[in-house]
Design a protein around this motif. Sequence first.
Motif, PDB file in Angstrom:
ATOM      1  N   ALA A   7       0.837  -1.199   0.000  1.00 14.12           N
ATOM      2  CA  ALA A   7       0.000   0.000   0.000  1.00 14.12           C
ATOM      3  C   ALA A   7       0.878   1.258   0.000  1.00 14.12           C
ATOM      4  N   LEU A   8       1.952   1.223   0.776  1.00 15.48           N
ATOM      5  CA  LEU A   8       2.891   2.342   0.814  1.00 15.48           C
ATOM      6  C   LEU A   8       3.518   2.567  -0.562  1.00 15.48           C
ATOM      7  N   GLU A   9       3.900   1.469  -1.218  1.00 14.97           N
ATOM      8  CA  GLU A   9       4.477   1.585  -2.559  1.00 14.97           C
ATOM      9  C   GLU A   9       3.474   2.215  -3.521  1.00 14.97           C
ATOM     10  N   ARG A  10       2.201   1.768  -3.474  1.00 12.57           N
ATOM     11  CA  ARG A  10       1.157   2.338  -4.344  1.00 12.57           C
ATOM     12  C   ARG A  10       0.961   3.822  -4.057  1.00 12.57           C
ATOM     13  N   ASP A  11       0.943   4.160  -2.771  1.00 12.46           N
ATOM     14  CA  ASP A  11       0.771   5.566  -2.394  1.00 12.46           C
ATOM     15  C   ASP A  11       1.916   6.423  -2.908  1.00 12.46           C
ATOM     16  N   MET A  12       3.138   5.916  -2.803  1.00  9.33           N
ATOM     17  CA  MET A  12       4.293   6.687  -3.269  1.00  9.33           C
ATOM     18  C   MET A  12       4.295   6.836  -4.788  1.00  9.33           C
ATOM     19  N   VAL A  13       3.800   5.839  -5.512  1.00  6.71           N
ATOM     20  CA  VAL A  13       3.658   5.971  -6.971  1.00  6.71           C
ATOM     21  C   VAL A  13       2.690   7.105  -7.266  1.00  6.71           C
ATOM     22  N   LYS A  21       4.847  14.997 -10.548  1.00 10.15           N
ATOM     23  CA  LYS A  21       5.232  15.127 -11.956  1.00 10.15           C
ATOM     24  C   LYS A  21       4.211  15.978 -12.718  1.00 10.15           C
ATOM     25  N   ARG A  22       2.915  15.712 -12.485  1.00  9.36           N
ATOM     26  CA  ARG A  22       1.862  16.515 -13.142  1.00  9.36           C
ATOM     27  C   ARG A  22       1.932  17.968 -12.710  1.00  9.36           C
ATOM     28  N   SER A  23       2.130  18.173 -11.419  1.00 10.12           N
ATOM     29  CA  SER A  23       2.199  19.532 -10.887  1.00 10.12           C
ATOM     30  C   SER A  23       3.369  20.299 -11.488  1.00 10.12           C
ATOM     31  N   LYS A  24       4.507  19.646 -11.582  1.00  8.65           N
ATOM     32  CA  LYS A  24       5.694  20.278 -12.159  1.00  8.65           C
ATOM     33  C   LYS A  24       5.455  20.623 -13.624  1.00  8.65           C
ATOM     34  N   VAL A  26       1.961   9.653  -5.348  1.00 13.05           N
ATOM     35  CA  VAL A  26       2.594  10.919  -4.956  1.00 13.05           C
ATOM     36  C   VAL A  26       3.553  11.384  -6.051  1.00 13.05           C
ATOM     37  N   ARG A  27       4.380  10.476  -6.554  1.00  9.33           N
ATOM     38  CA  ARG A  27       5.329  10.851  -7.611  1.00  9.33           C
ATOM     39  C   ARG A  27       4.601  11.297  -8.881  1.00  9.33           C
ATOM     40  N   GLU A  28       3.507  10.610  -9.231  1.00  8.08           N
ATOM     41  CA  GLU A  28       2.733  11.009 -10.410  1.00  8.08           C
ATOM     42  C   GLU A  28       2.132  12.397 -10.231  1.00  8.08           C
ATOM     43  N   ARG A  29       1.609  12.673  -9.035  1.00  4.54           N
ATOM     44  CA  ARG A  29       1.035  13.997  -8.766  1.00  4.54           C
ATOM     45  C   ARG A  29       2.111  15.074  -8.858  1.00  4.54           C
TER      46      ARG A  29
END
Length: 102
Positions: A71-77, A84-87, A79-82
């Motif tokens: 679940a932590l791994e999924r959450d971190m994926v 990346k989109r924000s940037k 977070v990284r996608e968000r």
Amino acid sequence: MSKVSQRGRTSVLDTQNLPTVTHRRDKPITAKRIERALDRLAEIMVRLGDEGQKCLPIYKRLEAELATYRALERDMVAVRERAKRSKAQRACRNSSGDGHSG
């Protein structure tokens, strides 16, 4: 063989056929390592027969830790996608010249 005492009862546990456990504190915990521990523990539990059920709380704990880790791994994926989109959105706004969206 070694004797294991549990709540006033003593049982004999054959430790000669159990795998040698080495401590690997320098390696990070990963889903693969937890899976491997579950596999080893399952083999040990089956080999112990009825005595193996005493290890069930440990097995269940490892399963819960694996679920938490995944679940932590999924959450971190996510977070990284968000991030990346924000940037990318900021870069688009900044390249439009005014720096404001409107």
